[in-house]
Each structure stands twice: as structure tokens, then as C-alpha cells.
Design a protein around this motif. Structure first.
Motif, PDB file in Angstrom:
ATOM      1  N   GLU A  31      32.973  16.200  17.321  1.00 56.79           N
ATOM      2  CA  GLU A  31      32.588  14.894  16.806  1.00 56.79           C
ATOM      3  C   GLU A  31      31.082  14.686  16.658  1.00 56.79           C
ATOM      4  N   GLU A  32      30.294  15.163  17.594  1.00 57.51           N
ATOM      5  CA  GLU A  32      28.841  14.976  17.505  1.00 57.51           C
ATOM      6  C   GLU A  32      28.265  15.784  16.342  1.00 57.51           C
ATOM      7  N   MET A  33      28.733  17.003  16.190  1.00 56.94           N
ATOM      8  CA  MET A  33      28.292  17.860  15.088  1.00 56.94           C
ATOM      9  C   MET A  33      28.646  17.227  13.739  1.00 56.94           C
ATOM     10  N   LEU A  34      29.880  16.744  13.625  1.00 58.99           N
ATOM     11  CA  LEU A  34      30.328  16.112  12.386  1.00 58.99           C
ATOM     12  C   LEU A  34      29.502  14.875  12.079  1.00 58.99           C
ATOM     13  N   ALA A  35      29.275  14.047  13.082  1.00 56.29           N
ATOM     14  CA  ALA A  35      28.519  12.803  12.886  1.00 56.29           C
ATOM     15  C   ALA A  35      27.094  13.085  12.428  1.00 56.29           C
ATOM     16  N   ARG A  36      26.446  14.044  13.040  1.00 58.02           N
ATOM     17  CA  ARG A  36      25.065  14.361  12.674  1.00 58.02           C
ATOM     18  C   ARG A  36      24.989  14.909  11.249  1.00 58.02           C
ATOM     19  N   ALA A  37      25.954  15.740  10.870  1.00 57.19           N
ATOM     20  CA  ALA A  37      25.967  16.296   9.517  1.00 57.19           C
ATOM     21  C   ALA A  37      26.210  15.208   8.483  1.00 57.19           C
ATOM     22  N   VAL A  38      27.201  14.356   8.713  1.00 57.29           N
ATOM     23  CA  VAL A  38      27.516  13.275   7.779  1.00 57.29           C
ATOM     24  C   VAL A  38      26.296  12.391   7.546  1.00 57.29           C
ATOM     25  N   ASN A  39      25.551  12.122   8.594  1.00 52.29           N
ATOM     26  CA  ASN A  39      24.423  11.214   8.486  1.00 52.29           C
ATOM     27  C   ASN A  39      23.154  11.863   7.946  1.00 52.29           C
ATOM     28  N   LYS A  40      23.206  13.151   7.629  1.00 52.59           N
ATOM     29  CA  LYS A  40      22.108  13.805   6.906  1.00 52.59           C
ATOM     30  C   LYS A  40      22.314  13.719   5.390  1.00 52.59           C
ATOM     31  N   LEU A  41      23.500  13.253   4.987  1.00 53.50           N
ATOM     32  CA  LEU A  41      23.830  13.127   3.571  1.00 53.50           C
ATOM     33  C   LEU A  41      23.728  11.671   3.131  1.00 53.50           C
ATOM     34  N   GLN A  42      23.748  11.446   1.812  1.00 51.07           N
ATOM     35  CA  GLN A  42      23.661  10.084   1.283  1.00 51.07           C
ATOM     36  C   GLN A  42      25.028   9.475   1.020  1.00 51.07           C
ATOM     37  N   GLU A  43      25.960  10.293   0.531  1.00 48.40           N
ATOM     38  CA  GLU A  43      27.306   9.800   0.224  1.00 48.40           C
ATOM     39  C   GLU A  43      28.339  10.809   0.718  1.00 48.40           C
ATOM     40  N   VAL A  44      29.338  10.312   1.453  1.00 51.93           N
ATOM     41  CA  VAL A  44      30.372  11.193   2.004  1.00 51.93           C
ATOM     42  C   VAL A  44      31.740  10.533   1.877  1.00 51.93           C
ATOM     43  N   ASN A  45      32.690  11.291   1.355  1.00 53.89           N
ATOM     44  CA  ASN A  45      34.075  10.816   1.252  1.00 53.89           C
ATOM     45  C   ASN A  45      34.920  11.558   2.278  1.00 53.89           C
ATOM     46  N   LEU A  46      35.409  10.816   3.290  1.00 53.73           N
ATOM     47  CA  LEU A  46      36.269  11.380   4.336  1.00 53.73           C
ATOM     48  C   LEU A  46      37.638  10.718   4.309  1.00 53.73           C
TER      49      LEU A  46
END
Length: 198
Positions: free
Chosen positions: A110-125
Motif C-alpha cells: 500500500e505505501e509503495m502504491l500510494a507514493r507512485a500514484v501521487n507522483k502522477l497527475q491522473e490515475v484511473n484505478l
């Protein structure tokens, strides 16, 4: 011919390969070209293609050279997704927009996923079977000052135990947060969200 397709892809800025059942050798060739070459390509859309046989290192290296990638409804494995997320988190990635709709993400740390998602501008999960703790961690990172995230789609994920205040803070911070409330009972969080926003 696999290399012919890959060479054609490298000359474009945007490539759309929706629902066309590419062979494993064609897909591998495309990602190998992207990973090894400095090309014009910025946007790659590969909805509904089986990517499960693509070597994870080649896949993750290639994606980080692009600006926008659609991998929705693909047969990505947990090791492949972990490699993608790790590279986004650790490297100086060019990636800004990523679509992982209907990819299985429940096993991603979860921490790895959260940090990666928040380095991007738009994410569809959308529909990625995220746990409540994964969603919470993503949203907590989203309100931090160093987050680049502007638009996030969390539709079709069960988030009944995500705290209302966490959702409210993210709603206030992000330009767009899609929760698709028709797919889950949001009632316990409504009062918290309204109180925080108002």
C-alpha cells in the motif's frame, strides 16, 4: 511481422491498439523498442491486450519513458505491476497519466502504491479491487504538499470503511475524485464529508 509493427510505433507520438489481440512477440517487440530507444512516442493505449508474458523490467522501463499509458483490462501480473509501481516511485519518470482500470491491485504494497500514484497527475484505478487500507493510504498522500496528483478515479472499489474525513480532505485537494457512489453504500461517510467541506 513483429519488428515492422514496433518500428511503425516508434515513429508516432500517440498509438491506439485497442482490442486487437496482439501476439506476445508483437507486444514484447513494441516494449523492447520503447525501453531501448529514444523515440517520439508519448502516448500508448493498449486496452484489452494480454500483457502477462511481457518481461516486467522491459515493461516498467518502457512505461517510464512515456507520458500517458492505458493498460486497462489487461492480464498484468502482481510482479509486473509491482515493477511498474517501483519504477514510478524510485526513478525520474516521464509518466503523467496512467490507466490501470480492471487490473488486479489488491496484492500491491500500500505505501509503495500510494507514493507512485501521487507522483502522477491522473490515475484511473476503477475496479482494481483495492483494499480500504490501500485507498486510505493513497488519499492521505494525495493531500500532502509534494503530491502531483490532480485527478483520481476510485470507482467500483469498496471503500465502506475509509474514514469520511480522509475522503473529504482528498475531495477538497484534488481537481477530480471519482468515487462512483452508486456502487457502494456511502451513508456512513456523508456527514463527515459534508461537515468538512462546509
Amino acid at each position: 511481422e513483429k519488428n515492422l509493427l514496433a518500428r511503425a510505433v516508434r515513429k508516432q507520438e500517440a498509438v491506439f491498439l485497442y482490442h486487437i489481440e496482439l501476439s506476445t512477440s508483437q507486444i514484447n517487440s513494441i516494449f523492447t523498442y520503447i525501453a531501448e530507444d529514444n523515440m517520439k512516442l508519448k502516448k500508448l493505449y493498449l486496452t484489452s491486450n494480454d500483457l502477462s508474458a511481457v518481461e516486467k523490467e522491459i515493461l516498467s522501463t518502457a512505461l517510464n519513458k512515456l507520458e500517458e499509458v492505458d493498460l486497462s483490462d489487461n492480464e498484468l501480473s502482481t510482479p509486473q505491476i509491482t515493477s511498474i509501481v517501483t519504477n514510478i516511485m524510485e526513478l525520474d519518470s516521464k509518466l503523467k497519466r496512467l490507466n490501470l482500470e480492471k487490473c488486479q491491485l489488491s496484492a500491491i504494497e500500500e505505501e509503495m502504491l500510494a507514493r507512485a500514484v501521487n507522483k502522477l497527475q491522473e490515475v484511473n484505478l476503477c475496479g482494481t479491487e483495492l483494499s480500504n487500507s490501500q485507498i486510505t493510504r493513497i488519499l492521505i498522500h494525495a493531500v500532502q504538499q509534494d503530491s502531483k496528483l490532480k485527478k483520481l478515479n476510485l470507482a467500483q472499489n469498496n471503500m465502506t470503511t475509509v474514514e469520511g474525513e480522509v475522503l473529504a480532505r482528498a475531495m477538497k485537494r484534488l481537481e477530480n475524485l471519482d468515487l462512483d457512489v452508486h456502487h457502494w453504500p456511502m451513508v456512513p461517510q456523508v456527514s463527515s464529508i459534508l461537515t468538512y467541506i462546509m
